[in-house]
Design a protein around this motif. Structure first.
Motif, PDB file in Angstrom:
ATOM      1  N   GLY A  73      65.730  56.977  15.291  1.00  0.00           N
ATOM      2  CA  GLY A  73      65.072  55.718  15.628  1.00  0.00           C
ATOM      3  C   GLY A  73      64.436  55.685  16.999  1.00  0.00           C
ATOM      4  N   ILE A  74      64.317  56.837  17.657  1.00  0.00           N
ATOM      5  CA  ILE A  74      63.606  56.888  18.933  1.00  0.00           C
ATOM      6  C   ILE A  74      62.333  57.724  18.733  1.00  0.00           C
ATOM      7  CG2 ILE A  74      65.636  56.499  20.374  1.00  0.00           C
ATOM      8  CD1 ILE A  74      65.759  59.470  20.933  1.00  0.00           C
ATOM      9  N   VAL A  75      61.404  57.578  19.664  1.00  0.00           N
ATOM     10  CA  VAL A  75      60.142  58.306  19.547  1.00  0.00           C
ATOM     11  C   VAL A  75      60.431  59.801  19.556  1.00  0.00           C
ATOM     12  CG1 VAL A  75      57.952  58.798  20.717  1.00  0.00           C
ATOM     13  CG2 VAL A  75      58.764  56.431  20.509  1.00  0.00           C
ATOM     14  N   ARG A 113      64.618  59.652  29.828  1.00  0.00           N
ATOM     15  CA  ARG A 113      65.006  58.390  29.186  1.00  0.00           C
ATOM     16  C   ARG A 113      64.383  58.346  27.792  1.00  0.00           C
ATOM     17  NH1 ARG A 113      66.723  55.049  33.404  1.00  0.00           N
ATOM     18  NH2 ARG A 113      65.575  54.826  35.196  1.00  0.00           N
ATOM     19  N   ALA A 114      65.074  57.679  26.889  1.00  0.00           N
ATOM     20  CA  ALA A 114      64.545  57.547  25.523  1.00  0.00           C
ATOM     21  C   ALA A 114      63.282  56.692  25.533  1.00  0.00           C
ATOM     22  CB  ALA A 114      65.588  56.915  24.617  1.00  0.00           C
ATOM     23  N   ILE A 115      62.320  57.088  24.714  1.00  0.00           N
ATOM     24  CA  ILE A 115      61.130  56.280  24.470  1.00  0.00           C
ATOM     25  C   ILE A 115      61.312  55.675  23.080  1.00  0.00           C
ATOM     26  CG2 ILE A 115      58.619  56.280  24.225  1.00  0.00           C
ATOM     27  CD1 ILE A 115      58.562  58.836  25.953  1.00  0.00           C
ATOM     28  N   THR A 116      61.119  54.387  22.974  1.00  0.00           N
ATOM     29  CA  THR A 116      61.262  53.705  21.690  1.00  0.00           C
ATOM     30  C   THR A 116      59.941  53.029  21.322  1.00  0.00           C
ATOM     31  OG1 THR A 116      61.944  51.572  22.601  1.00  0.00           O
ATOM     32  CG2 THR A 116      63.689  53.216  22.249  1.00  0.00           C
ATOM     33  N   ALA A 117      59.873  52.497  20.128  1.00  0.00           N
ATOM     34  CA  ALA A 117      58.686  51.764  19.706  1.00  0.00           C
ATOM     35  C   ALA A 117      58.495  50.520  20.563  1.00  0.00           C
ATOM     36  CB  ALA A 117      58.794  51.392  18.227  1.00  0.00           C
ATOM     37  N   GLU A 118      59.580  50.040  21.191  1.00  0.00           N
ATOM     38  CA  GLU A 118      59.506  48.845  22.031  1.00  0.00           C
ATOM     39  C   GLU A 118      59.200  49.163  23.495  1.00  0.00           C
ATOM     40  OE1 GLU A 118      62.259  49.361  19.860  1.00  0.00           O
ATOM     41  OE2 GLU A 118      61.105  48.233  18.386  1.00  0.00           O
TER      42      GLU A 118
END
Length: 168
Positions: A73-75, A113-118
Motif C-alpha cells: 500500500g505504499i508507492v 521515508r515511505a511515499i504514499t498516494a497521500e
C-alpha cells in the motif's frame, strides 16, 4: 519547501535525432520544457515531469497515486527510483556538448521515508557533482512539500560521442 506545480500537458514522443545532435544537452532539455521537443512517453505513464533545468541541474516533479502502489500500500520503490534516475540523468544531460550523449553506469538509491498516494506532489533535484571527459557523477534527493527528504540517490554516467545511427 515548495508549492505544488500544475501537471503539464504532455507532448510525448521521440525527438528527431539530427535536431537533437545539433543542440547542447541544456538546449535539448530546454526544448522539452518549451514543447519544441517531445517529452519521453514514460513521463506521462509515471506522472513525472521536468520542472526546471540549469547547467548541471535538473528539477523534476512527480504525483504519486494509487496507480503506483506496491502490495503493502505504499508507492512502489521503482516509481521513486525512476524519478531519481530522471533527475540524475538529466542533470548530467545538461552538461553535454553538441553531438555528445551519455549512458548510466550505475545508480544507487536510499529510501528514507515511505511515499504514499497521500504524500502529494514531490520534487526531485539532481545536481552534477563532477564532470570529466568521459565520466560524470550526480546526486539527487526527493522531498515532500514540507521539505522532508524521502529518498536520495547517486549515479555515474559514461559520456561518449553520439553515433551517426542513434535512434535507428
Amino acid at each position: 519547501m515548495f508549492d505544488a506545480a500544475p501537471i503539464p500537458e504532455y507532448n510525448v514522443g521521440i525527438a528527431d535525432i539530427p535536431q537533437v545532435a545539433a543542440r547542447t544537452g541544456l538546449e535539448q532539455m530546454q526544448a522539452i520544457l518549451s514543447g519544441d521537443f517531445p517529452a519521453p512517453s514514460m513521463a506521462q505513464t509515471m506522472t513525472q515531469w521536468i520542472e526546471r533545468v540549469a547547467e548541471g541541474e535538473a528539477e523534476f516533479r512527480g504525483e504519486p497515486s494509487a496507480a503506483v502502489l506496491n502490495p503493502m500500500g505504499i508507492v512502489h520503490g521503482g516509481w521513486a527510483m525512476t524519478l531519481l534516475d530522471s533527475a540524475l540523468g538529466c542533470a548530467v544531460h545538461t552538461t553535454m556538448a553538441k553531438g555528445e550523449m551519455y549512458v548510466s553506469l550505475d545508480t544507487s538509491v536510499r529510501f528514507i521515508r515511505a511515499i504514499t498516494a497521500e504524500t502529494g506532489q514531490v520534487r526531485c533535484i539532481g545536481r552534477v557533482q563532477s564532470r570529466g571527459r568521459r565520466i560524470a557523477t550526480a546526486e539527487a534527493v526527493i522531498e515532500d512539500q514540507k521539505g522532508r527528504i524521502l529518498a536520495s540517490g547517486t549515479s555515474s554516467c559514461f559520456i561518449q560521442p553520439m553515433s551517426p545511427d542513434a535512434g535507428s
